[in-house]
Design an enzyme around this catalytic site. Structure first.
Site, PDB file in Angstrom:
ATOM      1  N   HIS A   1      11.542  24.334 -56.097  1.00  0.00           N
ATOM      2  CA  HIS A   1      11.232  22.947 -55.994  1.00  0.00           C
ATOM      3  C   HIS A   1      12.559  21.665 -56.804  1.00  0.00           C
ATOM      4  CE1 HIS A   1       8.844  19.544 -56.033  1.00  0.00           C
ATOM      5  NE2 HIS A   1       8.073  19.921 -55.097  1.00  0.00           N
TER       6      HIS A   1
ATOM      7  N   HIS B   1       0.274  24.022 -55.292  1.00  0.00           N
ATOM      8  CA  HIS B   1       1.894  24.655 -56.318  1.00  0.00           C
ATOM      9  C   HIS B   1       2.001  25.993 -57.642  1.00  0.00           C
ATOM     10  CE1 HIS B   1       4.417  22.562 -54.014  1.00  0.00           C
ATOM     11  NE2 HIS B   1       4.545  21.515 -54.790  1.00  0.00           N
TER      12      HIS B   1
ATOM     13  N   GLU C   1      12.806  22.546 -49.725  1.00  0.00           N
ATOM     14  CA  GLU C   1      11.583  23.540 -50.268  1.00  0.00           C
ATOM     15  C   GLU C   1      11.644  24.419 -49.453  1.00  0.00           C
ATOM     16  OE1 GLU C   1       8.530  22.310 -51.920  1.00  0.00           O
ATOM     17  OE2 GLU C   1       8.881  20.158 -51.832  1.00  0.00           O
TER      18      GLU C   1
END
Length: 353
Positions: A182, A108, A317
């Site tokens: 997210h 991420h 996501e």
């Protein structure tokens, strides 16, 4: 009722900068709250079948817990959503090494990814739609990524009870880009999410190894616990004796969405919570969606009057595939100068009577 926008203080970052919270309300009374720190969605209030509003996303009351090691609650993710094997990839013949922040892998965007930067927030109203535009310039070398990346994200809450999330980015050097949102959802407003009924329009997943990195295969979902082409409760098969479920401690997998054409906007997933009647539908241009069942939540975090226990939230996501720069058969995620990264996803909220 008229649509409205309100901006309020949301606390201070360790360096003294102030974080702001933007509250969007549509004509039907739906409420979405977004902070300029991390582009984080902190609250989403939608009605149940009786018209009673509840907050259906996990998060905190102030900016301070988000600055700490929160599990990406509600955050914008970049430059690269999901995992990169060893934090390494080869780009135009050069090996690029990024920091590793998830075991041996990069996750991420790194420890100081887009979820931990202060964006410039510009609220707007267009008729019955209200929103906020977030702008950030990621400098060359930030978290190891090449190139200066200019990113714009638009959140828009419409009168049709949709939250539209539009991403746009340009770069001055070739760099991998895979932006996503997210949010953790719990359509019941509390408890676990195992009774939520999920459908995902995907014939295959990208299976993972024990470090949660894709193997490069496309695995058919038919006959497995990953077949959500027809609706199933999230908890129905989560405990099956399945190597993929063991690797992730539940669901934490990229689903390969069925598309009539690349970039086609399709209904990727639908979730129904039977007790409240709330429904969430995700429409996206993206080729994949990561379904995560909150396996790492353990009751140590709390916010907004709730404790976030095991599997108390799920994520959908929209994304390109994990580790794509290292997987030649996966859709391309390298953005080059003169190109534009642009993708739109929509979260539609409704009730089933």
């Amino acid at each position: 009722m008229q649509a409205s926008i309100k901006q309020t203080a949301f606390g201070h970052l360790p360096d003294g900068r102030a974080a702001t919270l933007t509250t969007l309300t549509n004509p039907n009374g739906l409420v979405v709250k977004i902070t300029d720190f991390g582009g984080i969605i902190t609250e989403i209030h939608t009605p149940d079948r009786n018209g009673t509003l509840a907050d259906i996303t996990l998060g905190f009351d102030t900016v301070a817990p988000y600055v700490k090691d929160s599990p990406y609650f509600g955050a914008l993710i970049g430059r690269y959503g999901n995992r990169l094997r060893g934090g390494r990839f080869t780009l135009d013949g050069q090996v690029v090494q990024l920091p590793t922040n998830n075991g041996p892998n990069h996750l991420h965007g790194g420890e100081l990814g887009f979820h931990r930067v202060l964006w410039r927030a510009i609220p707007f109203q267009e008729g019955d739609s209200v929103g906020v535009t977030l702008i950030y310039r990621s400098p060359d070398g930030e978290q190891g990524y090449p190139g200066t990346l200019d990113v714009t994200v638009v959140y828009e809450l419409t009168a049709a009870d949709e939250l539209v999330v539009a991403f746009d980015a340009v770069t001055d050097k070739a760099t991998p880009v895979n932006l996503t949102q997210h949010a953790y959802f719990n359509l019941a407003g509390g408890g676990d999410i195992l009774g939520h009924v999920l459908r995902i329009d995907a014939d295959a997943t990208t299976p993972i190894d024990h470090t949660l990195i894709p193997t490069g295969e496309l695995a058919p979902v038919a006959g497995t616990a990953f077949d959500f082409r027809t609706p199933h409760a999230i908890g129905e098969r989560i405990g099956n004796d399945d190597e993929q479920l063991r690797h992730a401690g539940g669901y934490d997998h990229n689903f390969v969405l069925n598309k009539p054409a690349p970039r086609a906007t399709t209904l990727a997933a639908r979730v129904h919570e039977p007790v409240s009647g709330r429904v969430l539908e995700l429409f996206t241009e993206e080729p994949g969606v990561q379904f995560y069942s909150g396996n790492f939540l353990d009751g140590t975090l709390s916010g907004k009057g709730r404790t976030y226990g095991f599997r108390s939230g799920f994520c959908l996501e929209p994304q390109h595939f994990p580790d794509s720069p290292n997987q030649s058969t996966f859709p391309n995620t390298i953005l080059r100068p003169g190109e534009e990264y642009a993708t739109v996803s929509r979260y539609k909220f409704s009730v089933e009577k």
